[in-house]
Scaffold this motif. Structure first.
Motif, PDB file in Angstrom:
ATOM      1  N   THR A   1     -54.039  45.499 -22.042  1.00  0.00           N
ATOM      2  CA  THR A   1     -54.249  46.727 -22.802  1.00  0.00           C
ATOM      3  C   THR A   1     -55.100  47.721 -22.025  1.00  0.00           C
ATOM      4  O   THR A   1     -55.274  48.861 -22.444  1.00  0.00           O
ATOM      5  N   GLY A   2     -55.659  47.291 -20.897  1.00  0.00           N
ATOM      6  CA  GLY A   2     -56.585  48.131 -20.155  1.00  0.00           C
ATOM      7  C   GLY A   2     -58.029  47.769 -20.475  1.00  0.00           C
ATOM      8  O   GLY A   2     -58.917  47.970 -19.651  1.00  0.00           O
ATOM      9  N   ALA A   3     -58.266  47.198 -21.658  1.00  0.00           N
ATOM     10  CA  ALA A   3     -59.626  46.787 -22.035  1.00  0.00           C
ATOM     11  C   ALA A   3     -59.920  45.415 -21.442  1.00  0.00           C
ATOM     12  O   ALA A   3     -59.015  44.593 -21.296  1.00  0.00           O
ATOM     13  N   ASN A   4     -61.186  45.156 -21.103  1.00  0.00           N
ATOM     14  CA  ASN A   4     -61.506  43.864 -20.481  1.00  0.00           C
ATOM     15  C   ASN A   4     -61.894  42.798 -21.502  1.00  0.00           C
ATOM     16  O   ASN A   4     -62.233  41.693 -21.138  1.00  0.00           O
ATOM     17  N   ASN A   5     -61.798  43.150 -22.779  1.00  0.00           N
ATOM     18  CA  ASN A   5     -62.168  42.155 -23.792  1.00  0.00           C
ATOM     19  C   ASN A   5     -61.025  41.855 -24.768  1.00  0.00           C
ATOM     20  O   ASN A   5     -61.243  41.358 -25.855  1.00  0.00           O
ATOM     21  N   VAL A   6     -59.799  42.215 -24.337  1.00  0.00           N
ATOM     22  CA  VAL A   6     -58.646  41.976 -25.209  1.00  0.00           C
ATOM     23  C   VAL A   6     -57.611  41.122 -24.486  1.00  0.00           C
ATOM     24  O   VAL A   6     -57.195  41.434 -23.365  1.00  0.00           O
ATOM     25  N   VAL A   7     -57.216  40.034 -25.119  1.00  0.00           N
ATOM     26  CA  VAL A   7     -56.069  39.249 -24.630  1.00  0.00           C
ATOM     27  C   VAL A   7     -54.818  39.972 -25.120  1.00  0.00           C
ATOM     28  O   VAL A   7     -54.698  40.254 -26.316  1.00  0.00           O
ATOM     29  N   PRO A   8     -53.879  40.296 -24.200  1.00  0.00           N
ATOM     30  CA  PRO A   8     -52.705  41.068 -24.630  1.00  0.00           C
ATOM     31  C   PRO A   8     -51.725  40.218 -25.436  1.00  0.00           C
ATOM     32  O   PRO A   8     -51.759  38.992 -25.381  1.00  0.00           O
ATOM     33  N   GLY A   9     -50.850  40.915 -26.149  1.00  0.00           N
ATOM     34  CA  GLY A   9     -49.867  40.223 -26.985  1.00  0.00           C
ATOM     35  C   GLY A   9     -48.597  39.853 -26.244  1.00  0.00           C
ATOM     36  O   GLY A   9     -47.846  38.997 -26.701  1.00  0.00           O
ATOM     37  N   GLU A  10     -48.339  40.525 -25.117  1.00  0.00           N
ATOM     38  CA  GLU A  10     -47.139  40.147 -24.367  1.00  0.00           C
ATOM     39  C   GLU A  10     -47.286  40.445 -22.883  1.00  0.00           C
ATOM     40  O   GLU A  10     -48.184  41.175 -22.453  1.00  0.00           O
ATOM     41  N   CYS A  11     -46.385  39.856 -22.127  1.00  0.00           N
ATOM     42  CA  CYS A  11     -46.376  39.989 -20.679  1.00  0.00           C
ATOM     43  C   CYS A  11     -44.918  40.228 -20.284  1.00  0.00           C
ATOM     44  O   CYS A  11     -44.022  39.534 -20.764  1.00  0.00           O
ATOM     45  N   VAL A  12     -44.674  41.253 -19.465  1.00  0.00           N
ATOM     46  CA  VAL A  12     -43.300  41.608 -19.104  1.00  0.00           C
ATOM     47  C   VAL A  12     -43.098  41.451 -17.595  1.00  0.00           C
ATOM     48  O   VAL A  12     -43.885  41.967 -16.798  1.00  0.00           O
ATOM     49  N   ALA A  13     -42.048  40.746 -17.220  1.00  0.00           N
ATOM     50  CA  ALA A  13     -41.711  40.578 -15.802  1.00  0.00           C
ATOM     51  C   ALA A  13     -40.288  41.086 -15.561  1.00  0.00           C
ATOM     52  O   ALA A  13     -39.375  40.761 -16.316  1.00  0.00           O
ATOM     53  N   VAL A  14     -40.126  41.888 -14.538  1.00  0.00           N
ATOM     54  CA  VAL A  14     -38.797  42.348 -14.124  1.00  0.00           C
ATOM     55  C   VAL A  14     -38.474  41.634 -12.809  1.00  0.00           C
ATOM     56  O   VAL A  14     -39.296  41.633 -11.894  1.00  0.00           O
ATOM     57  N   PHE A  15     -37.319  40.994 -12.759  1.00  0.00           N
ATOM     58  CA  PHE A  15     -36.993  40.243 -11.541  1.00  0.00           C
ATOM     59  C   PHE A  15     -35.544  40.454 -11.135  1.00  0.00           C
ATOM     60  O   PHE A  15     -34.735  40.993 -11.891  1.00  0.00           O
ATOM     61  N   ASN A  16     -35.238  40.069  -9.914  1.00  0.00           N
ATOM     62  CA  ASN A  16     -33.889  40.218  -9.367  1.00  0.00           C
ATOM     63  C   ASN A  16     -33.525  38.987  -8.545  1.00  0.00           C
ATOM     64  O   ASN A  16     -34.349  38.444  -7.822  1.00  0.00           O
ATOM     65  N   PHE A  17     -32.282  38.569  -8.672  1.00  0.00           N
ATOM     66  CA  PHE A  17     -31.708  37.583  -7.760  1.00  0.00           C
ATOM     67  C   PHE A  17     -30.759  38.299  -6.807  1.00  0.00           C
ATOM     68  O   PHE A  17     -29.890  39.061  -7.253  1.00  0.00           O
ATOM     69  N   ARG A  18     -30.904  38.085  -5.504  1.00  0.00           N
ATOM     70  CA  ARG A  18     -29.835  38.402  -4.565  1.00  0.00           C
ATOM     71  C   ARG A  18     -29.211  37.050  -4.264  1.00  0.00           C
ATOM     72  O   ARG A  18     -29.864  36.184  -3.688  1.00  0.00           O
ATOM     73  N   TYR A  19     -27.990  36.866  -4.727  1.00  0.00           N
ATOM     74  CA  TYR A  19     -27.449  35.513  -4.668  1.00  0.00           C
ATOM     75  C   TYR A  19     -26.166  35.402  -3.865  1.00  0.00           C
ATOM     76  O   TYR A  19     -25.384  36.336  -3.772  1.00  0.00           O
ATOM     77  N   CYS A  20     -26.009  34.228  -3.270  1.00  0.00           N
ATOM     78  CA  CYS A  20     -24.868  33.982  -2.397  1.00  0.00           C
ATOM     79  C   CYS A  20     -23.776  33.270  -3.183  1.00  0.00           C
ATOM     80  O   CYS A  20     -23.926  32.984  -4.371  1.00  0.00           O
ATOM     81  N   THR A  21     -22.683  32.973  -2.512  1.00  0.00           N
ATOM     82  CA  THR A  21     -21.527  32.380  -3.191  1.00  0.00           C
ATOM     83  C   THR A  21     -21.744  30.904  -3.546  1.00  0.00           C
ATOM     84  O   THR A  21     -20.874  30.279  -4.129  1.00  0.00           O
ATOM     85  N   GLU A  22     -22.923  30.352  -3.218  1.00  0.00           N
ATOM     86  CA  GLU A  22     -23.224  28.968  -3.628  1.00  0.00           C
ATOM     87  C   GLU A  22     -23.770  28.917  -5.052  1.00  0.00           C
ATOM     88  O   GLU A  22     -23.855  27.848  -5.656  1.00  0.00           O
ATOM     89  N   SER A  23     -24.191  30.048  -5.589  1.00  0.00           N
ATOM     90  CA  SER A  23     -24.658  30.111  -6.980  1.00  0.00           C
ATOM     91  C   SER A  23     -23.766  31.082  -7.742  1.00  0.00           C
ATOM     92  O   SER A  23     -23.034  31.870  -7.141  1.00  0.00           O
ATOM     93  N   THR A  24     -23.833  31.013  -9.070  1.00  0.00           N
ATOM     94  CA  THR A  24     -23.082  31.965  -9.893  1.00  0.00           C
ATOM     95  C   THR A  24     -24.051  32.607 -10.880  1.00  0.00           C
ATOM     96  O   THR A  24     -25.161  32.105 -11.091  1.00  0.00           O
ATOM     97  N   GLU A  25     -23.605  33.696 -11.472  1.00  0.00           N
ATOM     98  CA  GLU A  25     -24.415  34.344 -12.492  1.00  0.00           C
ATOM     99  C   GLU A  25     -24.786  33.324 -13.574  1.00  0.00           C
ATOM    100  O   GLU A  25     -25.941  33.207 -13.981  1.00  0.00           O
TER     101      GLU A  25
END
Ligand SMILES: [Zn+2]
Length: 377
Positions: free
Chosen positions: A242-266
């Motif tokens: 939240t920006g405050a140093n005394n608050v535990v936030p309610g959620e955490c968001v991660a954005v990620f990407n796979f660059r994948y080869c033909t050995e894996s599938t979606e």
């Protein structure tokens, strides 16, 4: 004609058209006019503000497609350009302008190649151009859309050459024969917000997610293969707090990407990510977005034809490459065509002062002609 090179002449005409995605700015009309003069039939498969030209010549199999895009990326700061990006200018044997390498020279070289090819005699099967004005943007209504429309009609391509800038140091030293897939995820891990001083009353989503993230980052997704490096997982954004140093936030968001080869599938990657998140007992939401499936063109008629044409024109043996970013080949290859990307040197694409070497333009056109000749005579 102000220039003695037809490819140079047409390239400059295309660069002068300010075709910022998805505005075609009349490029496709110019191309259609040139092709219709050769006997091509034009069909406009426009959608969602995107101009799409499908122009075909002849009939039956094999169907060879020349593919590309007329749109260009924004110029960036104009004061850093040494000349107007939409007023093509030659300095010291180099042609400058937005789209010079990505990919108006490729389009011009393809059109001139076909003009010479058809002037020299008949070809077997069907030759077609698939040109869109939305490759650099969302790419929803461009090649993806045209392929869907044509596939529904039962049209099946045999070969496709995409004129994207593929060369590394010298024209013809590298062609693209495949690409990794790209799969995006937005993960929201839920906790319970509260005061840091009352740990029994909160649930910290950062603490909950950290061990799962460590496992995701350490996972070996596959070993790659002869054509591709191993699949990679990367987190591009991680936000919580939240920006405050005394608050535990309610959620955490991660954005990620796979660059994948033909050995894996979606499907296999999605399943494995969910298994890890579930194993760690997280409460979460995960939104997936597939940007492109991986593809690979195996050694066959298309690669052999391109190798022979490149050797004839440049004396080089091209490296068969699968790295780099995505292109519309990701939509054409799954349609069933042996798909290659062949084009000029790519070091200036999307940059300030984008350029192409004038001396490479006619040889590039000769490479396309030589490749088509081998596939269609
Ligand atoms: Zn491009």
């Amino acid at each position: 004609m102000p220039y003695d090179s037809p490819v140079l002449e047409l390239t400059t005409q295309l660069i002068a058209r300010r075709s910022l995605t998805p505005d075609d700015a009349g490029c496709c009309a110019l191309i259609a006019q040139r092709l219709e003069a050769l006997g091509f039939r034009s069909e406009w498969i426009n959608a969602g503000g995107v101009t799409n030209l499908w122009a075909s010549y002849g009939s039956g199999a094999p169907l060879s497609i020349l593919a590309g895009h007329t749109d260009v990326v924004p110029t960036g700061p104009l004061e850093q350009w040494h000349s107007d990006p939409f007023a093509p200018e030659i300095r010291d044997g180099v042609l400058y302008g937005r789209g010079a390498a990505d990919m108006k020279s490729g389009l011009a070289a393809m059109i001139c190649a076909v003009e010479r090819l058809l002037a020299a005699g008949p070809v077997r099967g069907t030759l077609a151009f698939l040109i869109t004005s939305d490759e650099e943007g969302l790419a929803q209504y461009g090649t993806r859309h045209v392929v869907k429309v044509l596939a529904e009609r039962g049209i099946k391509p045999d070969y496709a050459i995409v004129g994207e800038a593929s060369s590394n140091q010298q024209l013809g030293d590298r062609i693209m024969i495949g690409r990794r897939g790209s799969l995006n995820g937005v993960l929201k891990v839920f906790g319970k917000q509260g005061h840091v001083a009352y740990p029994h009353k909160v649930e910290n989503p950062i603490h909950r997610f950290a061990p799962a993230l460590a496992e995701l980052a350490a996972t070996v997704w596959d070993q790659g293969n002869a054509h591709f490096p191993p699949t990679s997982f990367q987190v591009s954004n991680l936000n919580a707090g939240t920006g405050a140093n005394n608050v535990v936030p309610g959620e955490c968001v991660a954005v990620f990407n796979f660059r994948y080869c033909t050995e894996s599938t979606e499907a296999s990657l999605r399943e494995r990510v969910h298994a890890i998140l579930d194993k760690h007992g997280l409460r979460y939401e995960l939104a997936w977005q597939l940007s492109g499936e991986p593809f690979l063109t195996e050694q066959g008629a298309a690669i052999s034809a391109a190798q022979a044409a490149i050797a004839e024109v440049t004396g080089l043996t091209p490296e068969l490459f699968t790295g780099g970013g995505t292109s519309d080949a990701r939509f054409i290859s799954p349609w069933g065509a042996q798909t290659l990307e062949i084009g000029p040197i790519n070091d200036s694409i999307h940059k300030i002062n984008e350029h192409v070497r004038v001396a490479d333009l006619e040889p590039l056109s000769a490479i396309y002609e030589g490749t088509l000749k081998r596939l269609m005579r």
